[in-house]
Write an enzyme that holds these catalytic residues in place. Structure first.
Site, PDB file in Angstrom:
ATOM      1  N   ARG A 141      -5.112   7.995  16.598  1.00  0.00           N
ATOM      2  CA  ARG A 141      -6.302   7.745  16.120  1.00  0.00           C
ATOM      3  C   ARG A 141      -7.365   7.222  17.198  1.00  0.00           C
ATOM      4  NH1 ARG A 141      -9.169   8.443  11.146  1.00  0.00           N
ATOM      5  NH2 ARG A 141      -7.171   8.943  10.139  1.00  0.00           N
ATOM      6  N   GLU A 160     -13.062   2.686   5.360  1.00  0.00           N
ATOM      7  CA  GLU A 160     -13.057   2.271   6.659  1.00  0.00           C
ATOM      8  C   GLU A 160     -14.415   2.652   7.651  1.00  0.00           C
ATOM      9  OE1 GLU A 160      -9.407   4.571   7.150  1.00  0.00           O
ATOM     10  OE2 GLU A 160      -8.599   3.043   8.366  1.00  0.00           O
ATOM     11  N   GLN A 188       0.721  -1.218   0.053  1.00  0.00           N
ATOM     12  CA  GLN A 188       0.027   0.020  -0.047  1.00  0.00           C
ATOM     13  C   GLN A 188       1.028   1.140   0.062  1.00  0.00           C
ATOM     14  OE1 GLN A 188      -2.753  -2.075   3.294  1.00  0.00           O
ATOM     15  NE2 GLN A 188      -3.238  -0.032   2.919  1.00  0.00           N
ATOM     16  N   GLU A 230       0.223  -1.646   4.740  1.00  0.00           N
ATOM     17  CA  GLU A 230       0.545  -0.395   4.514  1.00  0.00           C
ATOM     18  C   GLU A 230       2.108  -0.226   5.240  1.00  0.00           C
ATOM     19  OE1 GLU A 230      -1.864   2.432   7.150  1.00  0.00           O
ATOM     20  OE2 GLU A 230      -0.173   3.955   7.027  1.00  0.00           O
ATOM     21  N   ALA A 285      -6.153   5.239   5.172  1.00  0.00           N
ATOM     22  CA  ALA A 285      -6.814   6.410   5.948  1.00  0.00           C
ATOM     23  C   ALA A 285      -7.934   6.498   5.179  1.00  0.00           C
ATOM     24  CB  ALA A 285      -5.950   7.563   6.152  1.00  0.00           C
TER      25      ALA A 285
HETATM   26  N1  MTE Z   1     -11.636  -2.868   0.286  1.00  0.00           N
HETATM   27  C1  MTE Z   1     -10.873  -3.918  -0.309  1.00  0.00           C
HETATM   28  N2  MTE Z   1     -11.629  -4.834  -1.240  1.00  0.00           N
HETATM   29  N3  MTE Z   1      -9.664  -4.508  -0.111  1.00  0.00           N
HETATM   30  C2  MTE Z   1      -8.832  -3.915   0.774  1.00  0.00           C
HETATM   31  O1  MTE Z   1      -7.734  -4.107   1.279  1.00  0.00           O
HETATM   32  N4  MTE Z   1      -8.859  -1.827   2.382  1.00  0.00           N
HETATM   33  C3  MTE Z   1      -9.603  -1.070   3.233  1.00  0.00           C
HETATM   34  C4  MTE Z   1     -10.612  -0.150   2.494  1.00  0.00           C
HETATM   35  N5  MTE Z   1     -11.213  -1.396   1.674  1.00  0.00           N
HETATM   36  C5  MTE Z   1      -9.622  -2.771   1.466  1.00  0.00           C
HETATM   37  C6  MTE Z   1     -10.872  -2.310   1.387  1.00  0.00           C
HETATM   38  C7  MTE Z   1      -8.881   0.016   3.935  1.00  0.00           C
HETATM   39  S1  MTE Z   1      -8.018  -0.517   5.569  1.00  0.00           S
HETATM   40  C8  MTE Z   1      -8.571   1.175   3.412  1.00  0.00           C
HETATM   41  S2  MTE Z   1      -7.551   2.286   4.436  1.00  0.00           S
HETATM   42  C9  MTE Z   1      -9.125   2.043   2.239  1.00  0.00           C
HETATM   43  O2  MTE Z   1      -9.777   0.539   1.755  1.00  0.00           O
HETATM   44  C10 MTE Z   1      -8.214   2.265   1.454  1.00  0.00           C
HETATM   45  O3  MTE Z   1      -8.426   2.495   0.203  1.00  0.00           O
HETATM   46  P1  MTE Z   1      -9.411   4.081  -0.126  1.00  0.00           P
HETATM   47  O4  MTE Z   1      -8.360   5.102   0.421  1.00  0.00           O
HETATM   48  O5  MTE Z   1      -9.150   4.076  -1.499  1.00  0.00           O
HETATM   49  O6  MTE Z   1     -10.512   4.071   0.333  1.00  0.00           O
HETATM   50  N1  HPA Z   2      -4.412   6.351   8.996  1.00  0.00           N
HETATM   51  C1  HPA Z   2      -3.973   5.350   8.193  1.00  0.00           C
HETATM   52  N2  HPA Z   2      -2.538   5.345   8.306  1.00  0.00           N
HETATM   53  C2  HPA Z   2      -2.009   6.261   8.484  1.00  0.00           C
HETATM   54  C3  HPA Z   2      -2.696   7.128   9.258  1.00  0.00           C
HETATM   55  C4  HPA Z   2      -3.821   7.246   9.641  1.00  0.00           C
HETATM   56  O1  HPA Z   2      -4.428   8.183  10.223  1.00  0.00           O
HETATM   57  N3  HPA Z   2      -1.426   7.974   9.862  1.00  0.00           N
HETATM   58  C5  HPA Z   2      -0.211   7.458   9.481  1.00  0.00           C
HETATM   59  N4  HPA Z   2      -0.537   6.253   8.528  1.00  0.00           N
HETATM   60 MO1  MOS Z   3      -6.355   1.279   5.986  1.00  0.00          MO
HETATM   61  S1  MOS Z   3      -5.915   0.621   8.099  1.00  0.00           S
HETATM   62  O1  MOS Z   3      -5.699   2.920   6.763  1.00  0.00           O
HETATM   63  O2  MOS Z   3      -4.812   0.692   5.194  1.00  0.00           O
END
Ligand code: MTE
Ligand code: HPA
Ligand code: MOS
Length: 752
Positions: free
Chosen positions: A302, A705, A189, A224, A501
């Site tokens: 957080r 999330e 990520q 991440e 995030a």
């Molecule tokens: N959805 C799928 N299918 N697979 C994933 O790994 N990760 C989640 C969420 N949805 C994830 C998911 C997490 S922890 C985050 S932070 C967000 O997707 C990241 O993507 P975005 O910032 O584009 O929403």
């Molecule tokens: N969310 C997810 N990942 C991060 C953050 C957060 O707030 N800060 C640093 N890495």
């Molecule tokens: Mo999502 S836990 O911020 O990769």
């Protein structure tokens, strides 16, 4: 989206382990500690080195740069030298012609250990002074002087367990030497974190390292920070041996040695007025960080930011303690510490309502945060949708009727009891480290009118690529079929923030939009010339056709691009976006760290079989604040997936470690994740209307999330069902609430 789905289910989509390998590719296997805490007295590599197919075995001595991979705190060595602190800690990397030979050789390495005391419990670690960093306190108002004004004060303890990410694609990396350095194909990520860490370990500049990410078979936060080490290991081997090296974890190793969601143990004290206003809340979080910091400190922050969930509380003191234990370093997982914080305030309210003899939803509703309130860490509330989403849910689903149905059912049934709970949420959007809230995009329009888009966003199944296509397609007003999202690549897009995030679509979508707008502006000047119009302002493009003062012209997208190219117009743009107006003062722990909050309300009904302790989820009805959804199907999928994952965390997913730090629930027969049979019978998710958001592209809101936290309500629904079976039930807040725990709590006289 359709194309992606078809390719995924038919096996056409490629993941790191599927990439065609180059001639001479070697495979690596990690030799790691089998002890949770021990001194290394001696290591004998002799017979492993002679093992079939072995090319080399690398240790700390082979590192040209720093033996260090810690991101926020530099406390994590790439290879242990004298001491190991968790099962799975890297000691050496075995490289051979095949994966099997590498593993065989690693079994021949002999280590002499001297056992040291193992700590797995965060409170025990705290007692012993084993901390990742000094405790951190966020506060608003003055709790100490508030207690005397409270009519009801309740105290208690709350525990929540860890959670395995179980991404479908295990951790993976393929490193290839190039003319000038290395190219790394990583399932990460955080491409730039991979690039930077390899640069430190190999002692070569970042520009010699190219990290490329096609897609991830899921990350959920587990990639991440913790994808980095595998990329670094493969890079080190490729660099040393000048051969391509692949490193893909087996599922068993991935379960056993990678970090998970942080378990927490917490103490709370809550004070209310007799009419149900929360006046004071004090909470201390003991976070089980595992052996090294990883992202623990950011995650703990957080937790503090979400300690009061969506409630306006005048006096709050939240203390976070990151405790060092001998477990694999725990890491980011959907919600990033937020869920752990929100579970505690919900438990505190649940207990307070029990003491006051009223329904907890009365307390929840009475304290919802509203415009011009202030989150206790100083952020003023704007465009709050907590009350709106609650009221809309009530209008659509009828709270009183749902509660009454449960009461009626319970009056007529003895063995089966239903339970009901409301779970309102508020989740802050932005990286809490303000500097991470930046992104860039590179857009090329080719001479045939097709478009290539690069950003920092990593596609991991969440649909961010499709959302960026949506943004570009709307901005240019051209067909989505003309737009392609390129791999995430550090040579094309530098200094990427992690896709995390929930900010992926916000940050990268905004950057892509600016890049498209830049090109569009140039195209309009060309269109004005072509149409002999004086003012390019009066031009627009709708459905691939140029309009002048609202009238369709003969000039189409293809001809426009041709004309622009022939008249030597720049058809590419690199654009940059940084979230405005966010800050946080880390000396005072006061500020406005989030661009905005996401809100929503869920109504949850469950049925517990009070003879067997098993339960089922009858229905989850949600009104969720998507802003103006960029893509309703993707957003619904995200909400449903997050809900299922949240329910899993609260109910059936139970990690068990032995006292010597060994993970006992290390297979899918001993670690139960929610499957299609364990999701709710009925899931209704309604889109809250009229929610604006100037921070999201086209007024959209982040979705990844926040809906995870609806799952928290299931815990209380189950507890309420149990309480109607046994009115004397001693309430307990110790997630996951497995069927086993339900049964033992219902029959306390039975000893096992
Ligand atoms: N959805 C799928 N299918 N697979 C994933 O790994 N990760 C989640 C969420 N949805 C994830 C998911 C997490 S922890 C985050 S932070 C967000 O997707 C990241 O993507 P975005 O910032 O584009 O929403
Ligand atoms: N969310 C997810 N990942 C991060 C953050 C957060 O707030 N800060 C640093 N890495
Ligand atoms: Mo999502 S836990 O911020 O990769």
């Amino acid at each position: 989206m359709k194309r992606d789905i078809e390719n995924h289910v038919t096996g056409i989509s490629k993941f790191v382990d599927d990439f065609p390998t180059l001639d001479g590719t070697l495979e690596a296997y990690l030799f790691y500690s089998e002890k949770a805490h021990a001194e290394i007295l001696n290591i004998d590599y002799a017979s492993a080195l002679k093992s079939e197919g072995v090319a080399d075995i690398l240790t700390a001595n082979d590192i040209p740069g720093e033996n260090q991979i810690g991101g926020i705190i530099k406390d994590e060595m790439l290879f242990a030298e004298h001491e190991v602190e968790f099962i799975g800690e890297p000691i050496a990397l075995v490289i051979a012609d095949t994966k099997e030979n590498a593993k065989k050789a690693s079994n021949k390495i002999v280590v002499e250990y001297k056992d040291l005391p193992v700590v797995t419990d965060p409170r025990e670690a705290y007692e012993k002074g084993l901390l990742i960093r000094p405790p951190q306190i966020f506060s608003g108002g003055d709790v100490d002087s508030a207690w005397s004004g409270c009519d009801v004060v309740v105290e208690g303890k709350v525990d929540s367990g860890g959670q395995e990410h179980l991404y479908l694609e295990t951790q993976a990396s393929y490193a290839v030497p190039t003319d000038s350095g290395l190219k790394i194909y990583s399932s990460t990520q955080s491409p730039t974190v991979v690039q930077r860490t390899i640069s430190n370990v190999l002692n070569i500049p970042m520009h010699r390292i190219e990290v490329d990410v096609l897609r991830l078979g899921g990350g959920f936060g587990g990639k991440e920070d913790q994808a980095t080490i595998w990329a670094v290991l493969s890079a080190l081997a490729a660099y040393k041996l000048n051969r391509p090296v692949k490193l893909v974890l087996s599922r068993m190793d991935d379960l056993k040695i990678t970090g998970k969601r942080h378990p927490y143990s917490s103490d709370y004290k809550i004070g209310l007025s007799k009419d149900g206003k929360i006046l004071a809340y004090e909470v201390t979080f003991y976070q089980n960080a595992g052996a090294f910091a990883d992202l623990s400190t950011a995650i703990l922050e957080r937790t503090l930011f979400h300690a009061a969930n969506c409630y306006a509380i005048p006096n709050v003191k939240a203390t976070g303690i990151s405790c060092k234990t001998n477990l694999p370093p725990n890491t980011a997982f959907r919600g990033f510490g937020g869920p752990q914080g929100m579970f505690v305030i919900e438990a505190a309210l649940h207990k307070a309502a029990d003491v006051m003899g009223i329904d907890v939803d009365i307390l929840q509703q009475k304290n919802l945060i509203a415009d011009n309130d202030v989150y206790f860490y100083g952020q003023k509330v704007e465009n709050a949708q907590a009350v709106n989403s609650w009221q809309t849910a009530d209008e659509k689903f009828n709270l009183d009727k749902l509660k009454k149905e449960v009461r009626n059912f319970n009056e007529q049934n003895e063995r089966f009891k239903k339970g009901f709970a409301v779970m309102p949420i508020s989740f802050g959007i932005s990286f809490t480290n303000s500097f991470l809230n930046q992104a860039s995009a590179l857009v090329h329009v080719y001479t045939d009118g097709s478009v290539g888009v690069s950003t920092a966003a990593v596609e991991m199944g969440q649909g961010v690529n499709e959302k960026i296509i949506e943004v570009c397609s709307r901005t240019f007003s051209i067909s989505k079929n003309r737009i392609k999202i390129e791999t995430t690549n550090t040579t094309r897009i530098a200094n990427t923030s992690p896709t995390a995030a929930s900010t992926g679509a916000d940050l990268n979508g905004n950057a892509a939009k600016i890049a498209c707008d830049n090109i569009l502006e140039r195209l309009k000047i060309i269109a004005a010339q072509e149409l002999n119009a004086k003012d390019s302002e009066k031009l627009s493009i709708e459905n691939e056709q140029v309009y002048l003062e609202g009238q369709e012209t003969d000039l189409g997208w293809d001809e426009l691009i041709q004309a622009a190219y022939l008249s030597r117009t720049n058809l590419s743009s690199h654009a940059y976006y940084a979230t405005p107006d966010i800050y946080f003062d880390r000396d005072k722990n006061i500020g406005s760290p989030f661009a905005y909050h996401v809100y929503g309300t869920s109504f949850i009904t469950v049925t517990v079989d009070c003879l067997l302790g098993i339960y089922k989820f009858d229905s989850v009805k949600i009104v969720h604040d998507f802003g103006k959804s960029l893509h309703r199907l993707i957003d619904l999928g995200q909400a449903e997936g997050a809900l299922a994952q949240g329910i899993g965390w609260m109910t059936m997913e139970e990690l068990v470690q032995s006292a010597n730090g060994e993970l006992k629930s290390n297979t899918l027969s001993t670690y139960k994740i929610p499957d299609i049979y364990s999701v709710p019978d009925e899931v209704i998710i309604e889109f809250l209307e009229n929610s604006e958001n100037r921070f999201g592209p086209f007024n959209s809101k982040a979705i990844g999330e926040p809906p995870f936290m609806y799952g928290i309500g299931v815990y209380f629904a189950i507890l309420n069902a149990m309480k109607s079976f046994d009115p004397n039930l001693e309430l307990f807040y110790n997630a996951p609430i497995t069927p086993e725990k339900v049964l033992l709590a219902l029959y306390p006289e039975v000893k096992v």
